[in-house]
Design an enzyme around this catalytic site. Structure first.
Site, PDB file in Angstrom:
ATOM      1  N   LYS A 136       0.847  -1.170  -0.125  1.00 51.91           N
ATOM      2  CA  LYS A 136      -0.095   0.004   0.203  1.00 51.91           C
ATOM      3  C   LYS A 136       0.879   1.438  -0.050  1.00 51.91           C
ATOM      4  CE  LYS A 136      -4.422  -1.622   1.762  1.00 51.91           C
ATOM      5  NZ  LYS A 136      -5.192  -1.721   3.072  1.00 51.91           N
ATOM      6  N   HIS A 156      -5.464 -11.499  -0.968  1.00 52.84           N
ATOM      7  CA  HIS A 156      -6.877 -11.124  -1.504  1.00 52.84           C
ATOM      8  C   HIS A 156      -7.233 -12.114  -2.453  1.00 52.84           C
ATOM      9  CE1 HIS A 156      -7.572  -7.139   0.456  1.00 52.84           C
ATOM     10  NE2 HIS A 156      -6.287  -6.980   0.012  1.00 52.84           N
TER      11      HIS A 156
END
Lengths: 359, 116
Positions: free
Chosen positions: A213, A269
């Protein structure tokens, strides 16, 4: 400190001569047979630096005493010398076989017996000192290693927390992901055959799941409300970028947590049905570690407040996960989660599931 | 203590002095301990009873102390006697007893005299 010696001989004249040779530097205790010697040596607190032992004695003789002492491995920490006028080959061989350090002929010649005994006692003392030093240094090195491990953990946690901070997370999220992962692996036993050490490594790796991120712009990361399709595509790259970032840290590649961290950053994910990202892996193609962290991440996100949502109660969070509203997970993992969620909450309320024991 | 008298008894005084590290007080103590030693009595008794094991033990004790105290002749006699016992030649070993006891008596008398 005055050294102590035990002289074992039925001949009082012999004992007196030997005592005279070693005093005053030594405290010389005298006994007349093997049985009394055994008692003296086994007395609590008895600490002799040497034992001088006559071979031929009435009752328990020298070899008899050595045989009694052999199971205790006595000769390896206290040097024993046989004194004998019958130093023939079989006796000598048997005595050496039972661990004596030297066979000294009778009648003793003071300067010889003094030198022989002195050299061996010195050797034993030096060896003991060396063992002690090595032990002490090993302890110091272990402490330093523990300190380095704590520092490593601290740095990894600091980096991960800093990245989470950008998306408005507190340090608590990182800590909870660690603890939830550890719970599934160590307390709930999701992966059988995993050692505690491996479980701790995976837990350490889990806190790096979102390091990618750092490559996502603030406008996307902190956008309140839904992301556009294009923004979401960018957001999804944090998995691949995270894995790439970890690949570029050379020291981390040598770390036992690295392969877990890489897998988790890349695959947290993915979905059990193959509809996740970035690779669309499904079922057993996913490691149990990335599956656990994916669930931990969803569970903790549901229970906490996010820029795009309010916090749900644990009961609501559990229900949403159970009904498949937040992704598709391994049914075995869901089953374990539903069974253990109460324990998990209690476990999270406890302190101290930190990385201090990560080794 | 008369050292010339001790040498006159055939005692190896040089070796003895070396073993006691030139301590005349220890030397005297050891000689007095010899005067009190009961090994010769035990040998007599063992031979009378025909007990070879006990005789060997007593002869061995005499051999040990005579080696330490420099009693050259007594050491030789008891050395031979012990070897005979160990070789199973009990009769021959018993046969040496009179000589051993005589030497022991001679030494004790001489030493008692030298210590006065």
């Amino acid at each position: 400190m005055e050294k102590r010696m035990l002289v074992v001989d039925d001949d009082a004249i012999e004992r007196a001569i030997i005592a005279n040779i070693f005093s005053p530097a030594w405290q010389v205790d005298e006994v007349a047979d093997g049985r009394a010697a055994l008692e003296a040596l086994m007395r609590p607190g008895a600490s002799y630096s040497a034992v001088l032992l006559d071979y031929m004695m009435p009752g328990m003789d020298g070899l008899g005493l050595l045989e009694a002492l052999a199971p205790l491995d006595f000769c390896s920490h206290t040097p024993v010398f046989i004194i004998t006028a019958e130093a023939d080959a079989p006796v000598t061989k048997r005595a050496y076989g039972l661990g004596v350090m030297d066979v000294i002929p009778k009648p003793v010649i003071p300067y010889i017996v003094r030198r022989r005994v002195g050299s061996v006692v010195e050797l034993y003392e030096k060896r003991r000192m060396l063992e002690y030093t090595v032990e002490e240094q090993a302890g110091e090195i272990l402490d330093q290693a523990k300190q380095i491990i704590r520092l490593n953990y601290g740095l990894i946690e600091a980096l991960s927390t800093a990245i989470e901070f950008r998306s408005g997370e507190s340090g608590a999220h990182v800590r909870r992901i660690h603890d939830i992962t550890l719970f599934f692996l160590e307390e709930a036993g999701f992966v059988s055959g995993l050692t505690s050490e491996e479980a701790h490594q995976v837990a350490l790796a889990s806190i790096m799941h979102d390091v990618g991120k750092i490559a996502i712009s603030d406008s996307i990361l902190n956008k309140p409300g839904r992301l556009s399709a294009q923004e979401f595509e960018i957001m999804k790259t944090h998995t691949v970028k995270g894995a790439q970032l970890l690949e570029h840290i050379e020291e981390l590649r040598k770390h036992p947590a690295y392969s877990y961290a890489h897998d988790i950053a890349l695959h947290h994910h993915e979905r059990w049905d193959g509809r996740g990202y970035p690779e669309g892996l499904s079922g057993d193609a996913l490691t149990p570690f990335s599956q656990v962290v994916a669930l931990a991440d969803v569970y903790d996100a549901l229970c906490g407040k996010r820029c795009y949502k309010e916090a749900f109660s644990p009961e609501v969070a559990v229900d949403m996960i159970r009904t498949g509203q937040c992704g598709v997970f391994n049914p075995a993992l869901i089953e374990l989660f539903l069974k253990k969620e109460g324990d998990l909450r209690a476990w999270l309320a406890q302190e101290g599931h930190d990385g201090q024991q990560d080794a | 203590m008369d050292s010339r008298m001790l040498e006159g008894l055939g005692i190896d005084l040089d070796g003895l002095m070396e073993r006691v590290m030139s301590s005349t007080s220890l030397l005297e103590r050891l000689l007095r301990a010899y005067l009190e030693d009961k090994s010769a009595d035990k040998l007599t008794q063992a031979v009378e009873q025909g007990d070879a094991d006990a005789a060997l033990m007593a002869s061995h004790s005499l051999k040990g102390l005579s080696a330490n105290l420099g009693f050259t002749k007594l050491h030789e006699l008891t050395g031979t006697q012990c070897s005979l016992f160990r070789a199973g030649m009990t009769a021959e070993a018993f046969g040496l007893t009179a000589q051993v006891l005589a030497e022991d008596r001679r030494l004790k008398e001489g030493i008692r005299h030298a210590l006065q």
